[in-house]
Design an enzyme around this catalytic site. Structure first.
Site, PDB file in Angstrom:
ATOM      1  N   CYS A   3       0.836  -1.202   0.000  1.00 33.88           N
ATOM      2  CA  CYS A   3       0.000   0.000   0.000  1.00 33.88           C
ATOM      3  C   CYS A   3       0.878   1.263   0.000  1.00 33.88           C
ATOM      4  O   CYS A   3       1.789   1.397   0.819  1.00 33.88           O
ATOM      5  CB  CYS A   3      -0.906  -0.044   1.237  1.00 33.88           C
ATOM      6  SG  CYS A   3      -1.739   1.499   1.570  1.00 33.88           S
ATOM      7  N   CYS A   6       0.763   3.161   3.346  1.00 35.91           N
ATOM      8  CA  CYS A   6       1.512   2.437   4.382  1.00 35.91           C
ATOM      9  C   CYS A   6       3.015   2.692   4.199  1.00 35.91           C
ATOM     10  O   CYS A   6       3.750   2.825   5.184  1.00 35.91           O
ATOM     11  CB  CYS A   6       1.212   0.944   4.334  1.00 35.91           C
ATOM     12  SG  CYS A   6      -0.367   0.480   5.054  1.00 35.91           S
ATOM     13  N   ASP A  29      -0.777  16.739  -0.516  1.00 35.58           N
ATOM     14  CA  ASP A  29      -1.106  15.920  -1.686  1.00 35.58           C
ATOM     15  C   ASP A  29      -0.085  16.207  -2.789  1.00 35.58           C
ATOM     16  O   ASP A  29       0.280  17.360  -3.029  1.00 35.58           O
ATOM     17  CB  ASP A  29      -2.530  16.236  -2.164  1.00 35.58           C
ATOM     18  CG  ASP A  29      -3.069  15.175  -3.107  1.00 35.58           C
ATOM     19  OD1 ASP A  29      -4.016  14.461  -2.717  1.00 35.58           O
ATOM     20  OD2 ASP A  29      -2.533  15.055  -4.228  1.00 35.58           O
ATOM     21  N   HIS A  45      -3.523   0.695   8.613  1.00 33.34           N
ATOM     22  CA  HIS A  45      -4.222   0.563   7.322  1.00 33.34           C
ATOM     23  C   HIS A  45      -5.688   0.186   7.497  1.00 33.34           C
ATOM     24  O   HIS A  45      -6.005  -0.838   8.107  1.00 33.34           O
ATOM     25  CB  HIS A  45      -3.524  -0.505   6.467  1.00 33.34           C
ATOM     26  CG  HIS A  45      -4.152  -0.701   5.133  1.00 33.34           C
ATOM     27  ND1 HIS A  45      -3.710  -0.058   4.001  1.00 33.34           N
ATOM     28  CD2 HIS A  45      -5.222  -1.433   4.755  1.00 33.34           C
ATOM     29  CE1 HIS A  45      -4.473  -0.399   2.975  1.00 33.34           C
ATOM     30  NE2 HIS A  45      -5.402  -1.244   3.417  1.00 33.34           N
ATOM     31  N   GLY A  90     -14.669   8.063  -6.309  1.00 32.29           N
ATOM     32  CA  GLY A  90     -13.433   8.678  -6.782  1.00 32.29           C
ATOM     33  C   GLY A  90     -12.202   8.260  -5.991  1.00 32.29           C
ATOM     34  O   GLY A  90     -11.161   8.898  -6.085  1.00 32.29           O
ATOM     35  N   HIS A  97      -8.155   8.033   3.680  1.00 38.06           N
ATOM     36  CA  HIS A  97      -7.502   9.346   3.753  1.00 38.06           C
ATOM     37  C   HIS A  97      -8.549  10.436   3.647  1.00 38.06           C
ATOM     38  O   HIS A  97      -9.468  10.369   2.839  1.00 38.06           O
ATOM     39  CB  HIS A  97      -6.433   9.510   2.669  1.00 38.06           C
ATOM     40  CG  HIS A  97      -6.907   9.195   1.295  1.00 38.06           C
ATOM     41  ND1 HIS A  97      -7.014   7.907   0.813  1.00 38.06           N
ATOM     42  CD2 HIS A  97      -7.313  10.011   0.283  1.00 38.06           C
ATOM     43  CE1 HIS A  97      -7.468   7.938  -0.421  1.00 38.06           C
ATOM     44  NE2 HIS A  97      -7.663   9.212  -0.773  1.00 38.06           N
ATOM     45  N   HIS A  99      -9.232  14.219   2.688  1.00 39.92           N
ATOM     46  CA  HIS A  99      -8.714  15.385   1.961  1.00 39.92           C
ATOM     47  C   HIS A  99      -9.125  16.644   2.718  1.00 39.92           C
ATOM     48  O   HIS A  99     -10.302  16.826   3.038  1.00 39.92           O
ATOM     49  CB  HIS A  99      -9.337  15.485   0.561  1.00 39.92           C
ATOM     50  CG  HIS A  99      -8.970  14.386  -0.386  1.00 39.92           C
ATOM     51  ND1 HIS A  99      -8.018  14.534  -1.375  1.00 39.92           N
ATOM     52  CD2 HIS A  99      -9.434  13.118  -0.516  1.00 39.92           C
ATOM     53  CE1 HIS A  99      -7.928  13.411  -2.084  1.00 39.92           C
ATOM     54  NE2 HIS A  99      -8.778  12.537  -1.581  1.00 39.92           N
TER      55      HIS A  99
HETATM   56  P1  AMP Z   1      -8.335   9.574  -3.770  1.00 38.90           P
HETATM   57  O1  AMP Z   1      -8.544   9.751  -5.242  1.00 38.90           O
HETATM   58  O2  AMP Z   1      -9.406  10.158  -2.904  1.00 38.90           O
HETATM   59  O3  AMP Z   1      -8.048   8.123  -3.441  1.00 38.90           O
HETATM   60  O4  AMP Z   1      -7.054  10.426  -3.402  1.00 38.90           O
HETATM   61  C1  AMP Z   1      -5.745   9.947  -3.515  1.00 38.90           C
HETATM   62  C2  AMP Z   1      -4.860  11.161  -3.467  1.00 38.90           C
HETATM   63  O5  AMP Z   1      -3.543  10.724  -3.198  1.00 38.90           O
HETATM   64  C3  AMP Z   1      -4.824  11.942  -4.780  1.00 38.90           C
HETATM   65  O6  AMP Z   1      -5.275  13.287  -4.536  1.00 38.90           O
HETATM   66  C4  AMP Z   1      -3.356  11.891  -5.174  1.00 38.90           C
HETATM   67  O7  AMP Z   1      -2.897  13.095  -5.759  1.00 38.90           O
HETATM   68  C5  AMP Z   1      -2.679  11.611  -3.854  1.00 38.90           C
HETATM   69  N1  AMP Z   1      -1.375  10.950  -3.922  1.00 38.90           N
HETATM   70  C6  AMP Z   1      -1.043   9.889  -4.690  1.00 38.90           C
HETATM   71  N2  AMP Z   1       0.240   9.536  -4.477  1.00 38.90           N
HETATM   72  C7  AMP Z   1       0.720  10.389  -3.538  1.00 38.90           C
HETATM   73  C8  AMP Z   1       1.977  10.560  -2.888  1.00 38.90           C
HETATM   74  N3  AMP Z   1       3.034   9.743  -3.154  1.00 38.90           N
HETATM   75  N4  AMP Z   1       2.129  11.559  -1.989  1.00 38.90           N
HETATM   76  C9  AMP Z   1       1.083  12.393  -1.722  1.00 38.90           C
HETATM   77  N5  AMP Z   1      -0.133  12.277  -2.291  1.00 38.90           N
HETATM   78  C10 AMP Z   1      -0.310  11.302  -3.186  1.00 38.90           C
HETATM   79 ZN    ZN Z   2      -2.122   1.224   3.780  1.00 33.26          ZN
END
Ligand code: AMP
Ligand code: ZN
Length: 111
Positions: A3, A6, A29, A45, A90, A97, A99
């Site tokens: 993950c 993780c 982000d 997780h 989405g 997580h 936002h």
């Molecule tokens: P979701 O679409 O709600 O699952 O959001 C996942 C978020 O994780 C997206 O806004 C991505 O831009 C963000 N994301 C993906 N990889 C990373 C990373 N390595 N570091 C920080 N954010 C990330």
């Molecule tokens: Zn995880």
């Protein structure tokens, strides 16, 4: 495959950390859609917010409190907190997580 979030918690993948507690970590982000776009995640997780709410409601509240404290520190003129859940919600990373979005006027309804 391991993950992604993780790996951020364990330090294997670097993140731009904003705030951290024993149970929760907040980081910027990688693809921000607003001037403030912080992700607040439980260190343990859970696949999504629903799993987190069932298994660990205290940590869910901690996520919301951390988002709120970051918004206060930044003196945001309003903000949005969102858990995307599942494909139609989405969600693209299947580690719960929250936002935190702010720093500009946000449209409603979302796309
Ligand atoms: P979701 O679409 O709600 O699952 O959001 C996942 C978020 O994780 C997206 O806004 C991505 O831009 C963000 N994301 C993906 N990889 C990373 C990373 N390595 N570091 C920080 N954010 C990330
Ligand atoms: Zn995880």
């Amino acid at each position: 495959m391991k993950c992604l979030f993780c790996s951020i918690v364990s330090g294997e993948i670097p993140a731009d950390t904003v705030k951290e507690s024993d149970n929760v970590i907040a980081f910027n982000d990688i693809n921000p859609v607003a001037p403030t776009h912080v992700l607040v995640i439980p260190k343990i997780h859970y696949e999504n917010a629903s799993e987190l709410a069932s298994a660990s409601p205290d940590v869910l509240i901690e996520c919301l409190e951390m988002a709120s404290s970051i918004a206060k520190e930044r003196e945001l003129d309003g903000y949005r907190t969102v858990f995307n859940t599942g494909a139609d919600g989405g969600q693209s990373v299947f580690h719960a997580h929250l936002h935190l979005l702010g720093g500009r006027a946000l449209a409603w309804p979302p796309g």
